[in-house]
Design an enzyme around this catalytic site. Structure first.
Site, mmCIF file in Angstrom:
data_model
loop_
_atom_site.group_PDB
_atom_site.id
_atom_site.type_symbol
_atom_site.label_atom_id
_atom_site.label_comp_id
_atom_site.label_asym_id
_atom_site.label_seq_id
_atom_site.Cartn_x
_atom_site.Cartn_y
_atom_site.Cartn_z
ATOM 1 N N ARG A 64 0.959 -1.185 -0.057
ATOM 2 C CA ARG A 64 -0.012 0.183 -0.166
ATOM 3 C C ARG A 64 1.029 1.267 0.037
ATOM 4 N NH1 ARG A 64 -3.285 -2.774 -1.725
ATOM 5 N NH2 ARG A 64 -5.414 -3.258 -0.862
ATOM 6 N N ASP A 117 4.872 -0.479 -6.800
ATOM 7 C CA ASP A 117 3.740 -0.333 -7.689
ATOM 8 C C ASP A 117 2.466 0.070 -7.003
ATOM 9 O OD1 ASP A 117 2.502 -2.188 -9.737
ATOM 10 O OD2 ASP A 117 1.419 -3.216 -8.119
ATOM 11 N N GLU A 177 -2.414 7.613 -5.107
ATOM 12 C CA GLU A 177 -2.690 7.179 -6.535
ATOM 13 C C GLU A 177 -4.247 7.033 -6.852
ATOM 14 O OE1 GLU A 177 -3.262 2.232 -6.028
ATOM 15 O OE2 GLU A 177 -1.353 2.626 -5.499
ATOM 16 N N HIS A 224 0.246 -0.177 -9.849
ATOM 17 C CA HIS A 224 -0.714 -1.163 -9.095
ATOM 18 C C HIS A 224 -0.973 -2.440 -9.952
ATOM 19 C CE1 HIS A 224 -3.013 -1.151 -5.028
ATOM 20 N NE2 HIS A 224 -2.942 -2.335 -5.417
#
Length: 331
Positions: A234, A258, A263, A295
């Protein structure tokens, strides 16, 4: 059952439709995320199906109840975007996908590590211009290096197995130690030891109030100079501003993520033709020793199949009055 599917991408539609062949729910897809502005779309749907950046706070949940929704089905493992106490008070059930494919996320973390260490992205960009110079592409052997795994659940343990296979020494930290982690040949260490000895730090813990900004300025200052940081969990586990300062000073040797703290307004959409106003992300991607993916760590055929099948099975359990295998609650 009528299900409103928010943040629906083409792969969601394809795999949910395939999984639904055995359940016969009525799926209505919405490209937009669930939030207070879009919650009215869920009216008259008994369930909503949401993803990591959808918002299910108290206000949204209250609106869902008024529209007749009784179930929130997360097609992911993390649930930090759901107010579980509010859901409980309102009588809304919440389910998630507890286990889809720890291999998918762990393998992506390894891919990011290999890419940032061996400068794959820089080499790729050079060779497309027929520049075959090796200057600035020096990496290091993984064999013999110390890898710190923060969060030793299923994903952390798969990542650990892979790192041990490279010949690394693996140390871990977790609020709830796992005998399975130690059985692999890894060991738990004190946070201070992790900072002093780890050449690589990989984050695999959930986002909770305790883990928010677990990587901050003080953590980075104690880290081994030149260490690499990997995050596939996260975004808010990392204080991005502090990471930028550590990259500028050379205290942090490289970053591969990622996930990103802000985001929600960026990931899962094509913004290539727009002006990005997030100055922090703009600064981050200018570093040659930073890799950002959007992600996608979960995105394998096996993982998405399991996610969709598990999600719809949970809805079927709710609809037929069976115990909810994957229920989560505030208590």
């Amino acid at each position: 059952m009528d299900i409103a599917v928010f943040s629906a991408k083409p792969y969601d539609r394809e795999y949910l439709n395939a999984a639904n062949a055995g359940h016969h729910h009525r799926l209505q897809y919405f490209d937009v995320p669930l939030d207070i502005e879009t919650v009215s779309l869920a009216a008259n749907h008994g369930a909503v199906c949401i993803f990591v950046n959808d918002c299910a706070d108290a206000g949204v949940l209250q609106a869902l109840v008024h529209g007749g929704t009784k179930l929130v089905a997360l097609r992911c493992t993390g649930f930090n975007n759901v107010d579980l106490k509010a859901a409980q008070d309102l009588g809304i059930k919440v389910v998630r996908v507890v286990n889809y494919s720890p291999n998918a996320v762990a393998e992506h973390a390894v891919a990011l590590l290999m890419a940032i260490n061996r400068k794959i992205q820089r080499a790729y960009n050079r060779t497309r211009d027929f520049n075959f110079s090796l200057d600035g592409l020096m990496g290091f052997d993984l064999n013999g290096k110390v890898v710190a795994v923060i969060g030793t659940g299923k994903i952390g343990r798969v990542f650990t197995k892979i790192m041990l296979g490279f010949g690394c020494s693996v140390i871990g930290y977790d609020k709830f130690p796992s005998a399975e982690f130690e059985a692999l040949g890894a060991r738990y260490a004190r946070p201070k030891e992790i900072g002093e000895s780890a050449d690589i730090i990989s984050l695999h813990c959930p986002l909770t109030p305790e883990t928010y900004h677990i990587i901050d300025a003080s953590t980075l200052a104690r880290a081994k100079r030149g260490a690499l940081l990997i995050n596939t969990s996260r975004g808010a586990l990392i204080d991005t501003e502090a990471v930028i300062d550590a990259l500028k000073s050379g205290q942090l040797g490289g970053l591969a993520i990622d996930v990103y703290e802000q985001e929600a307004d960026l990931f899962f959409r094509d913004l290539s033709g727009t002006i990005i106003t997030d100055d922090v992300l703009q600064r981050l991607v200018t570093f040659p020793n930073v890799i950002v993916t959007g992600h996608q760590a979960f995105l394998t055929r096996e993982a998405v199949t399991t996610i969709c099948e598990t999600t719809l099975q949970s809805v079927t359990e709710f609809e037929t009055g069976k115990p909810l295998s994957n229920e989560i609650s505030a208590s």
